[in-house]
Design a protein around this motif. Structure first.
Motif, PDB file in Angstrom:
ATOM      1  N   ARG A   4      25.518  59.238  17.553  1.00  0.00           N
ATOM      2  CA  ARG A   4      24.057  59.340  17.563  1.00  0.00           C
ATOM      3  C   ARG A   4      23.487  58.862  18.887  1.00  0.00           C
ATOM      4  NH1 ARG A   4      19.687  57.149  13.125  1.00  0.00           N
ATOM      5  NH2 ARG A   4      17.835  57.525  14.386  1.00  0.00           N
ATOM      6  N   ARG A   5      24.031  57.754  19.426  1.00  0.00           N
ATOM      7  CA  ARG A   5      23.458  57.223  20.662  1.00  0.00           C
ATOM      8  C   ARG A   5      23.601  58.202  21.822  1.00  0.00           C
ATOM      9  NH1 ARG A   5      27.884  53.539  19.949  1.00  0.00           N
ATOM     10  NH2 ARG A   5      29.641  54.019  21.298  1.00  0.00           N
ATOM     11  N   ASP A   6      24.664  59.025  21.808  1.00  0.00           N
ATOM     12  CA  ASP A   6      24.835  60.024  22.871  1.00  0.00           C
ATOM     13  C   ASP A   6      23.750  61.099  22.777  1.00  0.00           C
ATOM     14  OD1 ASP A   6      27.258  58.735  23.677  1.00  0.00           O
ATOM     15  OD2 ASP A   6      28.268  59.708  22.009  1.00  0.00           O
ATOM     16  N   VAL A   7      23.427  61.488  21.545  1.00  0.00           N
ATOM     17  CA  VAL A   7      22.359  62.477  21.354  1.00  0.00           C
ATOM     18  C   VAL A   7      21.009  61.872  21.743  1.00  0.00           C
ATOM     19  CG1 VAL A   7      21.207  63.990  19.710  1.00  0.00           C
ATOM     20  CG2 VAL A   7      23.669  63.590  19.521  1.00  0.00           C
ATOM     21  N   ASP A   8      20.762  60.606  21.334  1.00  0.00           N
ATOM     22  CA  ASP A   8      19.509  59.942  21.706  1.00  0.00           C
ATOM     23  C   ASP A   8      19.358  59.869  23.221  1.00  0.00           C
ATOM     24  OD1 ASP A   8      18.796  59.519  19.084  1.00  0.00           O
ATOM     25  OD2 ASP A   8      19.569  57.477  18.991  1.00  0.00           O
ATOM     26  N   ARG A  11      34.836  66.152  18.677  1.00  0.00           N
ATOM     27  CA  ARG A  11      34.470  65.364  17.506  1.00  0.00           C
ATOM     28  C   ARG A  11      33.001  64.971  17.581  1.00  0.00           C
ATOM     29  NH1 ARG A  11      39.523  61.187  16.573  1.00  0.00           N
ATOM     30  NH2 ARG A  11      41.112  62.743  16.152  1.00  0.00           N
ATOM     31  N   VAL A  12      32.279  65.233  16.493  1.00  0.00           N
ATOM     32  CA  VAL A  12      30.853  64.908  16.426  1.00  0.00           C
ATOM     33  C   VAL A  12      30.599  64.258  15.072  1.00  0.00           C
ATOM     34  CG1 VAL A  12      28.494  65.771  16.599  1.00  0.00           C
ATOM     35  CG2 VAL A  12      30.342  66.946  17.828  1.00  0.00           C
ATOM     36  N   SER A  13      29.968  63.084  15.079  1.00  0.00           N
ATOM     37  CA  SER A  13      29.646  62.449  13.810  1.00  0.00           C
ATOM     38  C   SER A  13      28.582  63.285  13.086  1.00  0.00           C
ATOM     39  CB  SER A  13      29.134  61.022  14.029  1.00  0.00           C
ATOM     40  OG  SER A  13      27.813  61.035  14.524  1.00  0.00           O
ATOM     41  N   PRO A  14      28.594  63.267  11.749  1.00  0.00           N
ATOM     42  CA  PRO A  14      27.616  64.072  11.007  1.00  0.00           C
ATOM     43  C   PRO A  14      26.172  63.751  11.377  1.00  0.00           C
ATOM     44  CG  PRO A  14      29.358  63.305   9.546  1.00  0.00           C
ATOM     45  CD  PRO A  14      29.567  62.617  10.859  1.00  0.00           C
ATOM     46  N   LEU A  15      25.855  62.456  11.538  1.00  0.00           N
ATOM     47  CA  LEU A  15      24.490  62.083  11.881  1.00  0.00           C
ATOM     48  C   LEU A  15      24.108  62.608  13.257  1.00  0.00           C
ATOM     49  CD1 LEU A  15      21.908  60.593  11.196  1.00  0.00           C
ATOM     50  CD2 LEU A  15      22.949  58.493  12.073  1.00  0.00           C
ATOM     51  N   ALA A  16      25.040  62.493  14.214  1.00  0.00           N
ATOM     52  CA  ALA A  16      24.766  63.010  15.557  1.00  0.00           C
ATOM     53  C   ALA A  16      24.566  64.517  15.528  1.00  0.00           C
ATOM     54  CB  ALA A  16      25.913  62.634  16.501  1.00  0.00           C
ATOM     55  N   ARG A  17      25.354  65.210  14.695  1.00  0.00           N
ATOM     56  CA  ARG A  17      25.225  66.669  14.606  1.00  0.00           C
ATOM     57  C   ARG A  17      23.858  67.071  14.059  1.00  0.00           C
ATOM     58  NH1 ARG A  17      28.998  70.448  14.903  1.00  0.00           N
ATOM     59  NH2 ARG A  17      30.696  68.942  14.680  1.00  0.00           N
ATOM     60  N   ARG A  18      23.391  66.339  13.026  1.00  0.00           N
ATOM     61  CA  ARG A  18      22.088  66.671  12.437  1.00  0.00           C
ATOM     62  C   ARG A  18      20.955  66.455  13.439  1.00  0.00           C
ATOM     63  NH1 ARG A  18      24.335  63.901   8.003  1.00  0.00           N
ATOM     64  NH2 ARG A  18      23.054  62.050   8.406  1.00  0.00           N
ATOM     65  N   ILE A  19      20.988  65.316  14.158  1.00  0.00           N
ATOM     66  CA  ILE A  19      19.928  65.018  15.123  1.00  0.00           C
ATOM     67  C   ILE A  19      19.952  66.019  16.272  1.00  0.00           C
ATOM     68  CG2 ILE A  19      19.060  63.289  16.755  1.00  0.00           C
ATOM     69  CD1 ILE A  19      20.180  61.145  14.894  1.00  0.00           C
ATOM     70  N   ALA A  20      21.172  66.356  16.736  1.00  0.00           N
ATOM     71  CA  ALA A  20      21.303  67.323  17.825  1.00  0.00           C
ATOM     72  C   ALA A  20      20.772  68.688  17.403  1.00  0.00           C
ATOM     73  CB  ALA A  20      22.766  67.419  18.260  1.00  0.00           C
ATOM     74  N   SER A  21      21.080  69.100  16.182  1.00  0.00           N
ATOM     75  CA  SER A  21      20.611  70.399  15.696  1.00  0.00           C
ATOM     76  C   SER A  21      19.091  70.444  15.643  1.00  0.00           C
ATOM     77  CB  SER A  21      21.205  70.665  14.309  1.00  0.00           C
ATOM     78  OG  SER A  21      20.705  71.868  13.772  1.00  0.00           O
ATOM     79  N   ALA A  22      18.479  69.351  15.161  1.00  0.00           N
ATOM     80  CA  ALA A  22      17.022  69.301  15.077  1.00  0.00           C
ATOM     81  C   ALA A  22      16.368  69.345  16.453  1.00  0.00           C
ATOM     82  CB  ALA A  22      16.586  68.047  14.329  1.00  0.00           C
ATOM     83  N   ILE A  38      20.037  70.808  20.588  1.00  0.00           N
ATOM     84  CA  ILE A  38      21.066  70.395  21.539  1.00  0.00           C
ATOM     85  C   ILE A  38      22.438  70.780  20.996  1.00  0.00           C
ATOM     86  CG2 ILE A  38      22.190  68.401  22.634  1.00  0.00           C
ATOM     87  CD1 ILE A  38      19.480  66.999  22.575  1.00  0.00           C
ATOM     88  N   ASP A  39      23.273  71.354  21.854  1.00  0.00           N
ATOM     89  CA  ASP A  39      24.654  71.645  21.479  1.00  0.00           C
ATOM     90  C   ASP A  39      25.474  70.369  21.679  1.00  0.00           C
ATOM     91  OD1 ASP A  39      27.203  72.510  21.039  1.00  0.00           O
ATOM     92  OD2 ASP A  39      27.305  73.832  22.791  1.00  0.00           O
ATOM     93  N   PRO A  40      25.927  69.710  20.615  1.00  0.00           N
ATOM     94  CA  PRO A  40      26.644  68.447  20.789  1.00  0.00           C
ATOM     95  C   PRO A  40      27.942  68.593  21.576  1.00  0.00           C
ATOM     96  CG  PRO A  40      26.804  69.213  18.511  1.00  0.00           C
ATOM     97  CD  PRO A  40      25.798  70.082  19.188  1.00  0.00           C
ATOM     98  N   ALA A  41      28.521  69.805  21.571  1.00  0.00           N
ATOM     99  CA  ALA A  41      29.752  70.026  22.321  1.00  0.00           C
ATOM    100  C   ALA A  41      29.537  69.897  23.825  1.00  0.00           C
ATOM    101  CB  ALA A  41      30.329  71.400  21.985  1.00  0.00           C
ATOM    102  N   SER A  42      28.270  69.980  24.263  1.00  0.00           N
ATOM    103  CA  SER A  42      27.981  69.871  25.694  1.00  0.00           C
ATOM    104  C   SER A  42      27.831  68.421  26.157  1.00  0.00           C
ATOM    105  CB  SER A  42      26.687  70.628  26.020  1.00  0.00           C
ATOM    106  OG  SER A  42      25.560  69.981  25.411  1.00  0.00           O
ATOM    107  N   LEU A  43      27.869  67.483  25.205  1.00  0.00           N
ATOM    108  CA  LEU A  43      27.647  66.076  25.541  1.00  0.00           C
ATOM    109  C   LEU A  43      28.956  65.355  25.776  1.00  0.00           C
ATOM    110  CD1 LEU A  43      24.881  65.184  22.917  1.00  0.00           C
ATOM    111  CD2 LEU A  43      24.613  66.099  25.235  1.00  0.00           C
ATOM    112  N   GLU A  44      28.884  64.317  26.584  1.00  0.00           N
ATOM    113  CA  GLU A  44      30.034  63.444  26.803  1.00  0.00           C
ATOM    114  C   GLU A  44      29.969  62.314  25.772  1.00  0.00           C
ATOM    115  OE1 GLU A  44      32.067  60.611  30.271  1.00  0.00           O
ATOM    116  OE2 GLU A  44      30.421  61.969  30.762  1.00  0.00           O
TER     117      GLU A  44
END
Length: 412
Positions: free
Chosen positions: A152-156, A122-133, A136-142
């Motif tokens: 978003r905070r996980d991507v930050d 599960r990835v929030s839309p905002l986190a997905r957009r920031i990760a893409s920019a 970063i592959d969000p699936a690799s994050l905890e």
């Protein structure tokens, strides 16, 4: 008629929150008591259960802020009604998040696959957009959200980690050719934002004053040594924080005017003595509560402190662990501080900070001797607590710590 899904009030001071995850998709069947969505407020994430049954229509996206009482969804009698409904800020009925629209023949009650290696992360839309920019592959994050959702905070955090790693491994260039260091920016969000808001609110809504007292901790040191010697029997290692917390609880029980709050136009004197203990985390501060501390032994307080601190650092505190505090304790001496002017944990009216214990020369019976001394810093709301009352409370805590025999009687 639809049953509206609204943001509940989870704590005495809660006014808003961030919706961080939906556990169900549009059109899914929801049973009363099932986890429906999750919100983040006051530094923790809480799962919200459905208080009715029906088919879900979501009116709010994840990573959006909402006030208490705001309608974020609805539960309908049929799946068709749910998918056709619109609400505050609703768009055209989508299929499941980040997936193609569900085929018409699909079952309305098909469960969402759980997160993890076998299912979709599960990835929030905002986190997905920031990760893409950021590449970063969000699936690799905890994920730190409900059910392991990546927010978003996980991507930050991952962006900051990569930037730090890049700086650490980069070869230094010649001084004359070295470019200026780049500024880094990240959103004020999550726990840091909650802390910022609470601190400003506390300072602007109360009349805060801080008074100090020096305590001779010689007898308290002996008490702790006795506790350590009895550790096998007690089943727990007692700290100075536990001893001071117990002293505060005893003092609060004898001075209920300190164990009180101003809420609206009322002065509320709390029946229970519930002491919050500040716990430092990597990204902020959290204050879990030891309830009825005046009726607990030092060993019971120590065991509860250890459990709460461990769960705070692993992100496993519940809303109940944080609610109901009537007084707070902050041990800045644990990281070398002598004294500070701590900010109230509103709506509490008093907070005691304790400094480091250090050997100092003092006069006893006309002689200069070396004693283990500690500074107390009591911040209080002057609207409710007068300086004389605050002074008596500091004096009472000092008296208990310098003559801790009453606490020894309740060692276990």
């Amino acid at each position: 008629m639809a049953h509206l899904v609204a943001i509940p009030k989870l704590g005495l001071t809660m006014t808003d929150c961030t919706l961080v995850d939906w556990a169900k998709q549009d059109g899914d069947r929801v049973e009363q008591g099932e986890t429906l969505y999750a919100v983040e407020t006051d530094k923790i994430t809480s799962d919200i259960e459905a208080d009715d049954s029906g088919y879900l229509r979501r009116f709010a996206e994840v990573d959006t802020m909402h006030e208490v009482g705001a309608v974020v969804g609805g539960l309908f009698a049929t799946r068709e009604e749910a998918l056709a409904a619109s609400g505050p800020g609703a768009k055209a009925p989508p299929g499941p998040r980040d997936e193609p629209a569900e085929p018409a023949a699909a079952s309305a009650s098909m469960p969402t696959p759980p997160p993890g290696k076998a299912g979709r992360v599960r990835v929030s839309p905002l986190a997905r957009r920031i990760a893409s920019a950021a590449g970063i592959d969000p699936a690799s994050l905890e994920g730190s959200g409900a059910h392991g959702a990546v927010l978003r905070r996980d991507v930050d955090t991952e962006i900051a980690r990569r930037e730090s790693s890049a700086r650490a491994t980069a070869q230094p260039a010649a001084a004359s050719a070295q470019p200026a260091a780049a500024d880094t920016r990240r959103a004020l969000a999550g726990m840091r934002k909650a802390i910022a808001q609470k601190m400003v609110q506390s300072l602007t809504s109360t009349a805060q004053m801080t008074g100090f007292a020096r305590v001779d901790m010689a007898e308290a040191v002996r008490l702790r040594q006795a506790c350590i010697a009895a550790e096998a029997d007690l089943g727990v290692r007692v700290s100075y924080t536990d001893i001071v917390l117990k002293a505060c609880a005893q003092a609060l029980a004898s001075m209920p005017q300190i164990n009180a709050s101003i809420i609206g136009d009322e002065i509320i004197t709390w029946a229970d003595v519930n002491v919050g203990l500040a716990v430092a985390l990597d990204d902020g501060l959290i204050v879990p509560v030891i309830r009825n501390a005046d009726r607990k032994s030092i060993a019971e307080i120590a065991a509860e402190r250890i459990d709460l601190a461990a769960r705070a650092r692993s992100g496993r505190l519940s809303r109940e662990d944080l609610d109901g505090g009537t007084f707070s304790l902050s041990n800045f001496g644990s990281y070398g501080g002598d004294f500070e002017t701590p900010i109230l944990n509103a709506p509490q009216s008093a907070l005691l900070g304790i400094g480091a214990i250090e050997d100092e020369p003092v006069v006893r019976d006309g002689q200069i001797v070396i004693r283990p001394m500690m500074m107390l810093s009591l911040t209080f709301d002057h609207r409710l607590i007068d300086g004389a009352v605050a002074g008596r409370f500091r004096g009472r805590v000092r008296e208990i710590l310098e003559n801790p025999y009453s606490m020894m009687a309740t060692l276990r």
